[in-house]
Design a protein around this motif. Structure first.
Motif, PDB file in Angstrom:
ATOM      1  N   UNK A  20       0.949  -1.289   0.116  1.00  0.00           N
ATOM      2  CA  UNK A  20      -0.163   0.047   0.037  1.00  0.00           C
ATOM      3  C   UNK A  20       0.716   1.068   0.006  1.00  0.00           C
ATOM      4  N   UNK A  21       0.416   2.121  -0.935  1.00  0.00           N
ATOM      5  CA  UNK A  21       1.198   3.656  -0.850  1.00  0.00           C
ATOM      6  C   UNK A  21       0.640   4.700   0.138  1.00  0.00           C
ATOM      7  N   UNK A  22      -0.383   3.981   1.327  1.00  0.00           N
ATOM      8  CA  UNK A  22      -0.813   4.853   2.227  1.00  0.00           C
ATOM      9  C   UNK A  22      -0.209   4.542   3.555  1.00  0.00           C
ATOM     10  N   UNK A  23       0.813   3.730   3.569  1.00  0.00           N
ATOM     11  CA  UNK A  23       1.323   2.957   4.723  1.00  0.00           C
ATOM     12  C   UNK A  23       2.827   3.541   4.900  1.00  0.00           C
ATOM     13  N   UNK A  24       3.108   3.847   6.162  1.00  0.00           N
ATOM     14  CA  UNK A  24       4.508   4.491   6.392  1.00  0.00           C
ATOM     15  C   UNK A  24       5.758   3.239   6.148  1.00  0.00           C
ATOM     16  N   UNK A  25       5.137   2.119   6.436  1.00  0.00           N
ATOM     17  CA  UNK A  25       6.030   0.758   6.211  1.00  0.00           C
ATOM     18  C   UNK A  25       6.611   0.862   4.705  1.00  0.00           C
ATOM     19  N   UNK A  26       5.742   1.271   3.715  1.00  0.00           N
ATOM     20  CA  UNK A  26       6.101   1.240   2.418  1.00  0.00           C
ATOM     21  C   UNK A  26       7.151   2.066   2.109  1.00  0.00           C
ATOM     22  N   UNK A  27       7.228   3.326   2.796  1.00  0.00           N
ATOM     23  CA  UNK A  27       8.234   4.435   2.225  1.00  0.00           C
ATOM     24  C   UNK A  27       9.464   4.083   3.312  1.00  0.00           C
TER      25      UNK A  27
END
Length: 208
Positions: free
Chosen positions: A122-129
């Motif tokens: 998901x591009x809505x979650x901090x973990x991805x970034x």
């Protein structure tokens, strides 16, 4: 002259354009590239992915034409159907990554799209970034903090305004900006050689 790449991180055709974009940037290291996020899935279009029944057929066309990979993680999101694509969150994340490494915006945009379309993240979650930043050798804590900060929302909205001011309403779009002139190079897809030809035409004074 500089290039301006307007994309949406949740746009399959933008993902398909990643290889061309990377090749163009590598061939023209002297040309700065401004990366601008569009707002494809905002407002009423921010719905579960099952609402977009055309996605799978579109992805097949994208793969056939561009060779883009759609990974197992992403395919699981499609099969489940409940995932909501939120382009504002993706634009916030792109702004955070761009802030951390302005000269690597193209590379980071490509990595962000791979995180979703290949990994299914998901591009809505901090973990991805955090994951994207770590893979790029960036300060992951700083990127996550920037993604969560109010300034990221302002940056996302500024990107949407920039896209609108440029007259872009379809993604991906690659533009050449020469002084006050905005010259379309690509809308949808093109090979790197085609982009090179169009750039050469601009420099010789006969843009096509």
């Amino acid at each position: 002259m500089k290039l301006c790449y307007v994309f949406d991180a949740y746009c399959g055709w933008s993902h398909g354009f990643s290889t061309t974009l990377s090749q163009v940037a590598a061939r023209h290291p002297d040309l700065p590239v401004e990366v601008v996020s569009g707002g494809l899935f905002t407002g009423a279009r921010r719905q579960p992915i099952r609402a977009f029944g055309y996605v799978q057929n579109a992805n097949a066309k994208i793969s056939e034409r561009t060779g883009a990979e759609f990974g197992d993680g992403y395919q699981r999101l499609i099969a489940d159907g409940s995932f909501v694509m939120d382009s504002e969150a993706a634009a916030r994340g792109m702004a955070a990554l761009r802030q951390a490494a302005p000269d690597r915006a193209v590379e980071l945009a490509v990595a962000l799209q791979r995180a979703f379309f290949v990994g299914g993240h998901s591009l809505s979650t901090s973990d991805t970034y955090r994951r994207v930043a770590q893979a790029a050798g960036l300060d992951a804590d700083a990127v996550v903090a920037a993604f969560q900060a109010p300034a990221a929302q302002a940056a996302a909205k500024a990107d949407f305004r920039r896209a609108a001011e440029l007259g872009v309403d379809a993604y991906p779009t690659l533009l050449a900006i020469v002084g006050d002139r905005v010259i379309p190079l690509v809308r949808g897809h093109a090979a790197a050689d085609q982009v090179d030809q169009r750039l050469a035409a601009i420099t010789t004074g006969s843009p096509r």
